[in-house]
Every structure is written in structure tokens, then in C-alpha cells.
Enzyme design. Structure first.
Site, PDB file in Angstrom:
ATOM      1  N   GLU A 116       0.827  -1.198   0.000  1.00 57.10           N
ATOM      2  CA  GLU A 116       0.000   0.000   0.000  1.00 57.10           C
ATOM      3  C   GLU A 116       0.866   1.255   0.000  1.00 57.10           C
ATOM      4  OE1 GLU A 116      -4.094  -1.526   2.057  1.00 57.10           O
ATOM      5  OE2 GLU A 116      -2.537  -0.829   3.395  1.00 57.10           O
ATOM      6  N   CYS A 129       3.313   8.768   0.649  1.00 59.91           N
ATOM      7  CA  CYS A 129       3.856   7.913   1.705  1.00 59.91           C
ATOM      8  C   CYS A 129       4.060   6.535   1.085  1.00 59.91           C
ATOM      9  CB  CYS A 129       2.862   7.872   2.860  1.00 59.91           C
ATOM     10  SG  CYS A 129       3.337   6.736   4.163  1.00 59.91           S
ATOM     11  N   CYS A 136       6.721  -6.126   7.602  1.00 61.59           N
ATOM     12  CA  CYS A 136       7.824  -5.500   8.350  1.00 61.59           C
ATOM     13  C   CYS A 136       8.264  -6.465   9.446  1.00 61.59           C
ATOM     14  CB  CYS A 136       7.343  -4.192   8.974  1.00 61.59           C
ATOM     15  SG  CYS A 136       8.661  -3.270   9.818  1.00 61.59           S
ATOM     16  N   CYS A 140       6.670  -3.604  15.996  1.00 59.67           N
ATOM     17  CA  CYS A 140       6.366  -2.600  17.016  1.00 59.67           C
ATOM     18  C   CYS A 140       4.972  -2.899  17.576  1.00 59.67           C
ATOM     19  CB  CYS A 140       6.446  -1.188  16.438  1.00 59.67           C
ATOM     20  SG  CYS A 140       8.125  -0.810  15.874  1.00 59.67           S
ATOM     21  N   CYS A 143       1.720  -1.301  15.959  1.00 55.24           N
ATOM     22  CA  CYS A 143       1.647  -1.119  14.507  1.00 55.24           C
ATOM     23  C   CYS A 143       1.034  -2.344  13.830  1.00 55.24           C
ATOM     24  CB  CYS A 143       3.059  -0.870  13.965  1.00 55.24           C
ATOM     25  SG  CYS A 143       3.091  -0.659  12.176  1.00 55.24           S
ATOM     26  N   GLY A 185       6.993  -1.279   6.172  1.00 59.10           N
ATOM     27  CA  GLY A 185       8.393  -1.688   6.174  1.00 59.10           C
ATOM     28  C   GLY A 185       9.331  -0.742   6.891  1.00 59.10           C
ATOM     29  N   GLU A 186      10.519  -1.248   7.139  1.00 60.46           N
ATOM     30  CA  GLU A 186      11.577  -0.471   7.800  1.00 60.46           C
ATOM     31  C   GLU A 186      12.646  -0.190   6.739  1.00 60.46           C
ATOM     32  OE1 GLU A 186      12.572   1.168  10.572  1.00 60.46           O
ATOM     33  OE2 GLU A 186      14.465   1.324   9.489  1.00 60.46           O
ATOM     34  N   SER A 217      12.003   7.439   7.535  1.00 63.03           N
ATOM     35  CA  SER A 217      11.626   7.210   8.929  1.00 63.03           C
ATOM     36  C   SER A 217      12.110   5.833   9.354  1.00 63.03           C
ATOM     37  CB  SER A 217      10.100   7.306   9.051  1.00 63.03           C
ATOM     38  OG  SER A 217       9.695   7.022  10.365  1.00 63.03           O
ATOM     39  N   SER A 240      11.751   6.977  14.856  1.00 64.95           N
ATOM     40  CA  SER A 240      10.569   6.553  15.603  1.00 64.95           C
ATOM     41  C   SER A 240      11.006   6.215  17.019  1.00 64.95           C
ATOM     42  CB  SER A 240       9.946   5.323  14.930  1.00 64.95           C
ATOM     43  OG  SER A 240       9.309   5.726  13.734  1.00 64.95           O
ATOM     44  N   LEU A 241      10.883   7.200  17.909  1.00 60.56           N
ATOM     45  CA  LEU A 241      11.422   7.034  19.265  1.00 60.56           C
ATOM     46  C   LEU A 241      10.376   6.419  20.203  1.00 60.56           C
ATOM     47  CD1 LEU A 241      14.054   7.554  20.813  1.00 60.56           C
ATOM     48  CD2 LEU A 241      13.103   9.762  21.511  1.00 60.56           C
ATOM     49  N   ASN A 316      -3.229   5.811  16.364  1.00 61.23           N
ATOM     50  CA  ASN A 316      -4.365   5.420  15.532  1.00 61.23           C
ATOM     51  C   ASN A 316      -4.784   4.055  16.037  1.00 61.23           C
ATOM     52  OD1 ASN A 316      -4.410   7.684  13.761  1.00 61.23           O
ATOM     53  ND2 ASN A 316      -2.528   6.883  12.872  1.00 61.23           N
ATOM     54  N   CYS A 359      -1.050   6.242   9.812  1.00 58.91           N
ATOM     55  CA  CYS A 359       0.217   5.625  10.226  1.00 58.91           C
ATOM     56  C   CYS A 359      -0.019   4.298  10.930  1.00 58.91           C
ATOM     57  CB  CYS A 359       0.928   6.514  11.234  1.00 58.91           C
ATOM     58  SG  CYS A 359       1.566   7.991  10.515  1.00 58.91           S
TER      59      CYS A 359
HETATM   60  N1  SAH Z   1       9.516   1.466  10.017  1.00 61.23           N
HETATM   61  C1  SAH Z   1       9.606   2.893   9.934  1.00 61.23           C
HETATM   62  C2  SAH Z   1       8.623   3.520   8.966  1.00 61.23           C
HETATM   63  C3  SAH Z   1       7.185   3.050   8.965  1.00 61.23           C
HETATM   64  S1  SAH Z   1       6.107   3.536  10.266  1.00 61.23           S
HETATM   65  C4  SAH Z   1       9.476   3.515  11.289  1.00 61.23           C
HETATM   66  O1  SAH Z   1       9.143   2.814  12.247  1.00 61.23           O
HETATM   67  O2  SAH Z   1       9.765   4.698  11.434  1.00 61.23           O
HETATM   68  C5  SAH Z   1       5.843   5.247  10.113  1.00 61.23           C
HETATM   69  C6  SAH Z   1       5.419   5.885  11.468  1.00 61.23           C
HETATM   70  O3  SAH Z   1       4.095   5.478  11.851  1.00 61.23           O
HETATM   71  C7  SAH Z   1       6.336   5.463  12.601  1.00 61.23           C
HETATM   72  O4  SAH Z   1       6.701   6.535  13.411  1.00 61.23           O
HETATM   73  C8  SAH Z   1       5.454   4.499  13.344  1.00 61.23           C
HETATM   74  O5  SAH Z   1       5.873   4.326  14.639  1.00 61.23           O
HETATM   75  C9  SAH Z   1       4.092   5.147  13.216  1.00 61.23           C
HETATM   76  N2  SAH Z   1       2.991   4.259  13.584  1.00 61.23           N
HETATM   77  C10 SAH Z   1       2.952   2.918  13.493  1.00 61.23           C
HETATM   78  N3  SAH Z   1       1.785   2.431  13.960  1.00 61.23           N
HETATM   79  C11 SAH Z   1       1.063   3.491  14.363  1.00 61.23           C
HETATM   80  C12 SAH Z   1      -0.234   3.645  14.930  1.00 61.23           C
HETATM   81  N4  SAH Z   1      -1.035   2.603  15.153  1.00 61.23           N
HETATM   82  N5  SAH Z   1      -0.662   4.896  15.219  1.00 61.23           N
HETATM   83  C13 SAH Z   1       0.127   5.963  14.967  1.00 61.23           C
HETATM   84  N6  SAH Z   1       1.354   5.874  14.422  1.00 61.23           N
HETATM   85  C14 SAH Z   1       1.831   4.656  14.130  1.00 61.23           C
END
Ligand code: SAH
Length: 388
Positions: A116, A129, A136, A140, A143, A185-186, A217, A240-241, A316, A359
Site C-alpha cells: 500500500e 507515503c 515488516c 512494534c 503497529c 516496512g523499515e 523514517s 521513531s522514538l 491510531n 500511520c
Molecule cells: N519502520 C519505519 C517507517 C514506517 S512507520 C518507522 O518505524 O519509522 C511510520 C510511522 O508510523 C512510525 O513513526 C510508526 O511508529 C508510526 N505508527 C505505526 N503504527 C502506528 C499507529 N497505530 N498509530 C500511529 N502511528 C503509528
């Protein structure tokens, strides 16, 4: 006579070798080659190097998806190239528009895998985006894409292919847009193809994208981050901290157990930044988990001395994700503490939530799924319909 015969014999040998070569040599995909590579590939097949400029212009500027349409190339050359190279383009399977104008694109790749990509209008500029992997591996905790696991890396051609398809579908080939590598993906886990995609996007004969319009990111894969710091083409960096301590972050972002918060921050301090540029720290806010005033103060202390801006992303929420979105009040309070500590803060407006394009909500349904992913999909609320 003998001389002529031996010339003929060597010619025949040459033809046989050529046929054998063409039959066994894999057909490189034109869309996965950087221009110098393409020039080389053309030269080894007996074509002129400057054809690479023309091919780049056709593919990226004019959006052509087959060699036959490249009308300023001689017909014979087009035929030869068609026998020597492939030209693949992700197929647009479905597109869905949110009430806020965000659009989600479902694309099918040559091997049937699906990914997507999302178009986010006026943020303030237009943003694509795009994904770097099918699924991935980072898992996390909040996610949805992470629930799919990693299915495979995308090729550079498939990463750029998303930009080609979106630019066409949205009639934006001549428009200015930004790219965020924040889809599925990362990106640093698929380092080589991602960097190659950035070089193809930057090519002056193609999209000629300034790296300043691209944001990568990442969860912060340390060795890859150090490598990125030495790249000639340097995108903006977003980390992504999500938590200011190893204890809290380790639960949310499993890779933190390998590359901890302090190591990442130290690497960020060493990261070469152009003037006026800052590293974005993304912080998904989870009610009762990482949204307290004490967390905000810890985050402010951690980022002191880093050229940073903080992007707060209220979760989200989705069924299957065991967290809740904090109240607006909690988000405001958190943001205010950071601002009081002289940090630049923004709160990300969530776009496209009604079509699950926000996201962390990118998950391809109908693909081969893990049990966790099946459950996540099963528990998803039905998409909202826009009021007519
Ligand atoms: N793997 C990379 C890029 C993809 S995620 C990364 O982690 O940065 C892009 C952003 O969306 C990241 O900051 C991720 O933490 C955030 N994200 C993932 N799941 C989410 C959710 N359910 N609600 C809000 N942001 C989310």
C-alpha cells in the site's frame, strides 16, 4: 578462400554465442537500474550509452510503461531492448479516498505480492507515503503492519514504482511533491534497495527529486544509521522514538533491546545535518503508557543538545492493537511541557483514518497472513463511510 571460410566460421561462432548469451542472461528490469548501471547494461549489449537518458525521461518524466511507446527511439532498437530488458510497473488494484482527501492505493507487484502507498494532500505540500518492504520485521507493539511479519524486501524499482503509479494516477507527474518512507516496512532494514531508489528518484533525467523533499523514517537500526550518515544522497531523517527510556521503549519497539535509546541519540548527535535542518523524533502517544508529564520531561532532557523537532502522533487505535489513544488534553499537556523546554513540537493530524490509511494501519488484506494478522483484521471496525 580459406580465409573467407574461417571468417564465416568465426561469424557463425559469434552469432551462436550471442544467441546463447541472450538466452541465458537474465533480463534486467529497466526500472531497477540507476542511470550509470543502465548505461553499462546498454553498452554491454552493443547500444549507445546516451540511450539511458532517453529511457529515464520516458519512464520517469513521461510516465511510459512500455518500450513500444518510446517514439523517439528507432523501432528496431525498441524491439531489441524489449528482448533484452523488462520494464515492470506495479499494478494499481484499488484506490480509496478518505473524507479528508487522503487516498490509499493498493498495488500488486510482479510476483503477486501486494503493498500500500498513500497520498496525503496539503500537509502543507503534497506527500506520497511509500513502502519499502512487504510487511515488516520490526514488530512494534502498536503497529498493524508489524503484525504481518516481513514477507520480502521491495526492489528499488518497486519502491520508485509506487511514485510512478501515484504520480500518474493523481496526474501529478509535473507537480511538486514530498516523499515520506513511512509506509509498510523499515527502510533501513532494506538499505541497499532503498538507497538505490533514492538515487533513481534524484536523477536529473528522471524525477530529479531533491533529497530535501524526502524523509526516511526509521526505528534506528544503528549500523545502517551510521552508514546513512556517510551517503552522498541524504534524505531528511525521522526517528521513531516513542519512549524516552530503554525500559519503556524495549516493550514498544523490540529492536531497542539491541540498539538502545542512548546509542541512537548519540548517533543522531553525530549525524551530519545541513543548515537549518533538524532530525524529527516521532512519538506515538499511548494512553497511560508513555504520555505522562514525567515522560515529557524525560524526553525533553534526552533531546537537549540534539537538533530536533518532535512529532507527536496520537495512536491510531485499531482492534488487535492493545493500546488506546490519549485524550486531547493529555496530548496538549505533553506538547506544552516539551515546548516549555524549548523543543519544537507538532502534533500529527491523523489523516485517512476512515480508510485505514493512517500511520501504522497499512496492512494488506487477502495476502497470506499470520494468525496474529488474521486476528487483527477480523477485529477491525468496518471502514466509515463519508456522509453523502
Ligand atoms: N519502520 C519505519 C517507517 C514506517 S512507520 C518507522 O518505524 O519509522 C511510520 C510511522 O508510523 C512510525 O513513526 C510508526 O511508529 C508510526 N505508527 C505505526 N503504527 C502506528 C499507529 N497505530 N498509530 C500511529 N502511528 C503509528
Amino acid at each position: 578462400m580459406v580465409g573467407a571460410f574461417s571468417t564465416l566460421r568465426s561469424k557463425v561462432r559469434q552469432v551462436v554465442t550471442n544467441v546463447r548469451d541472450t538466452a541465458t542472461r537474465p533480463h534486467p528490469d529497466l526500472t531497477s537500474l540507476e542511470r550509470p548501471e543502465l548505461e553499462e547494461a546498454l553498452a554491454t549489449r552493443g547500444h549507445q550509452r546516451f540511450r539511458a537518458h532517453q529511457l529515464f525521461q520516458w519512464i520517469y518524466r513521461h510516465g511510459v510503461t512500455d518500450l513500444a511507446s518510446m517514439t523517439d527511439l528507432p523501432g528496431e532498437l525498441r524491439q531489441q531492448l524489449a528482448g533484452e530488458f523488462s520494464l515492470t510497473t506495479p499494478e494499481l488494484v484499488h484506490r480509496e479516498r478518505s473524507t479528508d482527501g487522503t487516498e490509499k492505493f493498493l498495488l500488486r507487484l510482479a510476483d503477486g505480492q501486494r503493498i500500500e502507498s498513500v497520498f496525503i494532500p496539503d500537509t502543507p505540500s503534497m506527500t506520497f507515503c511509500i513502502s519499502t518492504q512487504v510487511g515488516c520485521a520490526m514488530a512494534c507493539a502498536f503497529c498493524l503492519t508489524g503484525k504481518m511479519g516481513l514477507i520480502r524486501n521491495l526492489t528499488a524499482g518497486e519502491i520508485v514504482g509506487q511514485v510512478r503509479v501515484l504520480a500518474d494516477a493523481l496526474a501529478m507527474r509535473a507537480a511538486r511533491f514530498n516523499i515520506v518512507l513511512m509506509g509498510m516496512g523499515e527502510p533501513l532494514h532494506n538499505y541497499d534497495e532503498t538507497m538505490k531508489a533514492l538515487r533513481i528518484l534524484a536523477d536529473e533525467h528522471g524525477f530529479a527529486m531533491s533529497p530535501r523533499r524526502i524523509t526516511l523514517s526509521t526505528v534506528g537500526l544503528l549500523p545502517a544509521l551510521e552508514r546513512l550518515a556517510r551517503e552522498p544522497i541524504m534524505p531528511n531523517l525521522a526517528i521513531s522514538l516513542h519512549a524516552p527510556t530503554d525500559a519503556a521503549r524495549g516493550d514498544l519497539v523490540p529492536i531497542n533491546r539491541k540498539y538502545g535509546v542512548n546509542e541512537i541519540i548519540e548517533a543522531c548527535k553525530r549525524f551530519p545535518l545541513k543548515r537549518r535542518n533538524r532530525i524529527t523524533f516521532e512519538y506515538v502517544m499511548l494512553a497511560g503508557v508513555n504520555d505522562s508529564p514525567a515522560d515529557a520531561r524525560r524526553l525533553a532532557a534526552l533531546l537537549a543538545g540534539v537538533k530536533s523537532k518532535v512529532n507527536l502522533i496520537p495512536l491510531n487505535a485499531a482492534a488487535g492493537i492493545p493500546f488506546e489513544r490519549p485524550s486531547d488534553l493529555a496530548v496538549d499537556r505533553f506538547a506544552r511541557i516539551l515546548a516549555d523546554h524549548h523543543l519544537i513540537v507538532s502534533v500529527r493530524k491523523s489523516r485517512g483514518r476512515d480508510i485505514r490509511a493512517a500511520c501504522g494501519q497499512l496492512i494488506v488484506e487477502g495476502a497470506k497472513r499470520s494468525p496474529a494478522q488474521q486476528l487483527a483484521i477480523l477485529l477491525q471496525p468496518a471502514p466509515l463511510r463519508s456522509p453523502q
